[in-house]
Design a protein around this motif. Structure first.
Motif, short mmCIF file in Angstrom:
data_model
loop_
_atom_site.label_atom_id
_atom_site.label_comp_id
_atom_site.label_asym_id
_atom_site.label_seq_id
_atom_site.Cartn_x
_atom_site.Cartn_y
_atom_site.Cartn_z
N ASP A 62 2.80 3.68 8.93
CA ASP A 62 2.33 4.15 7.62
C ASP A 62 2.89 5.53 7.31
O ASP A 62 3.27 5.82 6.16
CB ASP A 62 0.80 4.20 7.60
N THR A 103 9.79 -2.82 7.14
CA THR A 103 8.60 -2.34 7.85
C THR A 103 7.38 -2.27 6.93
O THR A 103 6.26 -2.51 7.36
CB THR A 103 8.85 -0.96 8.47
N SER A 104 7.60 -1.92 5.67
CA SER A 104 6.48 -1.80 4.74
C SER A 104 5.83 -3.15 4.48
O SER A 104 4.62 -3.23 4.20
CB SER A 104 6.95 -1.19 3.42
N SER A 122 6.50 5.32 6.14
CA SER A 122 6.79 4.32 5.11
C SER A 122 7.53 4.89 3.90
O SER A 122 8.08 4.14 3.10
CB SER A 122 5.49 3.66 4.64
#
Length: 628
Positions: A90, A314-315, A93
């Protein structure tokens, strides 16, 4: 976030969220319009190429992300043996913010300097000057800027944000507060502005220099060593001119050493080179590929789901699977990737650690629709069997079959591979016993009847049988389902608990594949839908509750979980995946496949004892359309 965030920590466009890319839209549209409408010498190729260069930076960074995550999953040449969790994902991100900033800078420079619009593609003297300016002023000034950032005040308010990542990934390289990025941009602009002012700049020099910075930044933050020993053996002086991932990793673990940007020579000159740099480099090169104790074998959901894997975006991977319009727009690329995997083999997706056990997830490069095509059964079975034989060869204790890798028509819930290879030492587990336990324990206390609907499976038969034995009435609306379920019941008392009805007034529905929209709409308000199948039903009712597919929440000590398993929430794991882990932890030297069902109570109690917990009922919108 830094320990005590200073001014200009947040990016100016943070409130815009995903719409932040619109900041560049006016320039992009104007560059295209100008190139189309203007003639001859009035056209500016550099202006038009700014947007492709921004796109190239995004693609270049994404390639490094995917490559790095693939390499760290198998453990070979790993540097720091610690985990990455959702908190770090996170925090990192917003790695693309610096790409947007570079785009703004490019457009502003274009409009500020008169020589830029007609910049040539190549100038040799400009390229040489760029290299020299980087090796001298940029590297020198960066060293002292970086060292200053480790001063108590600047570190506390800014640079500690970057050092929050002990185990780095390529994108960790650009995770800094906005103010810190401004300082870096000023520094990296020295070669570019100098060559522009001297009239020696070129498109290749600027794009090449930015690509070099991205390449070295990404490479240096990988958590595996990739520079072979032969490189430094052939060019001895290169160790002073190029750092390695292990060299920079020491800066993140020990902080007060190895300050250099890309060229360690400045650490040697000023005496800040970590004395264990060479030792860690050699140790990392010798780190062998990790052999897991447990493997979970899954597959893709849709062609577009490759973007939702931890090797993709990844998000997206850090959130439950959802179908998004912009991901659908990328389907041609997804399809081309799938074509390259058509005759491929399973690959490592993820590694975890739990109670000293090494666990990996492998992916069969096929997706749901292909599993539903019977003519593909032979090729899919070959891929699954190849993975099982590989696991057996490597001494892996347990291999669990996820999603459609354990289909009845495909391989009789994995029994096919046991029959073909009777000497297998690796135990094959379909996780059906834990799936049954999870479904049974989702049913609210005091329930006297449940509605049963969906394509029947091994789990469905055992669940219905267990409910009848518990004295709970099982209702089905389909005569053929009733007859099949009735044939599996052992005594008259149980059979009396199985009835056919089309009233649809039961408050608990056990559902599998084949449940239609029309049937869901017949359910009464407040109905609880509990799936027993591998895939979730599409949610059509906002006034009802939908539980997850059979799954459990992993313990906090289950390490290195940085992505979601398909549509499940964070840190949730499918019952088949958990079952494989439990079989290994308990040392159960048995297969669970075919019509074999392990002791349901025993595996449920073992999973709870090891810290796995049931998932709560999700009252909000949980399930999203899973494209076939």
């Amino acid at each position: 976030m830094a320990s005590k965030p200073g001014i200009l920590t947040d990016w100016p466009w943070k409130p815009l969220g995903s719409f932040k890319y619109l900041i560049l839209a006016p320039w992009v549209l104007h560059s295209i319009y100008s190139f189309i409408t203007k003639d001859g010498k009035e056209r500016s190729l550099p202006y038009l190429l700014i947007f492709p260069s921004i796109f190239w930076r995004m693609l270049h960074n994404q390639i490094w992300i995917s490559f790095s995550r693939y390499r760290t999953a198998n453990g070979k040449n790993r540097i720091v043996d610690k985990s990455i969790e959702f908190e770090q994902v996170d925090r990192e991100s917003n790695w693309d913010d610096q790409v947007i900033l570079s785009g703004i800078v490019f457009y502003v420079v274009y409009m500020t300097f008169s020589g830029v619009p007609h910049m040539p593609l190549w100038r040799t003297d400009g390229v040489i000057l760029t290299i020299l300016l980087h090796m001298g002023p940029v590297e020198f000034l960066y060293y002292w800027l970086h060292k200053a950032l480790h001063h108590h005040y600047l570190y506390l308010h800014y640079h500690s944000h970057h050092h929050s990542s002990i185990v780095t990934e390529p994108i960790s390289s650009v995770i800094h507060p906005f103010a810190e990025h401004l300082a870096y941009f000023l520094l990296f602009s020295i070669p570019q502005l100098t060559t522009i002012l001297m009239g020696k700049s070129s498109v290749v020099a600027i794009v090449g220099y930015i690509t070099y910075i991205d390449f070295m930044n990404n490479m240096g933050h990988c958590n595996f060593e990739m520079i072979p020993r032969m490189v430094f053996s052939a060019f001895a002086l290169l160790k002073y001119l190029m750092y390695t991932p292990s060299y920079h990793s020491l800066h993140h673990t020990e902080i007060r050493t190895n300050y250099s940007l890309f060229m360690p020579i400045y650490d040697y000159i000023f005496g800040t080179m970590n004395k264990s740099s060479d030792l860690l480099y050699e140790k990392s090169l010798k780190q062998p590929e990790e052999i897991p104790d447990v493997v979970h074998l899954t597959h893709l959901v849709t062609p577009q789901s490759i973007y939702h894997l931890r090797l993709g975006f990844t998000s997206l991977a850090s959130k439950p699977y959802t179908s998004k319009w912009y991901i659908r727009a990328l389907w041609p690329l997804a399809f081309s990737v799938m074509l390259t995997w058509t005759h491929g083999r399973s690959y490592i997706l993820e590694r975890n650690r739990f109670n000293k056990f090494n666990i990996q997830t492998w992916v069969v490069p096929k997706f749901k629709k292909q599993y539903l095509s019977k003519w593909r059964n032979e090729s899919i079975n070959s891929l699954i069997e190849e993975a099982i034989l590989k696991a057996d060869k490597n001494g892996i204790k347990v291999l669990s079959l996820g999603l459609f890798n354990q289909g009845d028509e495909l391989n009789r819930y994995g029994e096919l591979y046991i029959l073909r290879n009777p000497n297998l030492k690796t135990k094959v587990v379909d996780g059906s016993s834990l799936a049954v336990a999870v479904v049974l324990n989702k049913i609210p206390e005091g329930t006297t009847q449940v509605f049963f609907r969906g394509n029947l499976s091994k789990v469905a038969y055992f669940v219905s049988s267990a409910l009848c034995q518990m004295g709970i009435q099982v209702v089905t609306s389909h005569k053929d389902e009733y007859e099949k379920l009735n044939a599996k019941l052992k005594n008259i008392e149980c059979r009396n608990k199985l009835v056919v009805s089309q009233r649809y007034d039961e408050k608990v529905w056990l559902v599998g594949d084949g449940l239609t929209k029309e049937e869901q709409l017949k359910a009464s308000k407040g109905t609880l839908f509990i799936p027993f199948a591998q895939f979730p039903p599409k949610k059509w009712r906002k006034d009802c509750l939908y539980h997850t597919t059979p799954a459990m929440m992993s313990p906090k000590s289950f390490q290195n979980i940085d992505s979601c398993e398909n549509w499940l929430p964070r840190r949730a794991m499918s019952a088949s995946r958990v079952a494989g882990v439990i079989h290994a932890l308990e040392g159960w030297n048995v297969d669970e496949c075919g019509n074999t069902m392990f002791n349901v109570e025993k595996i449920w109690e073992a999973s709870l004892r090891h810290g796995f917990r049931p998932l709560p009922i999700l009252t909000g919108s949980y399930y999203h359309e899973i494209d076939a």
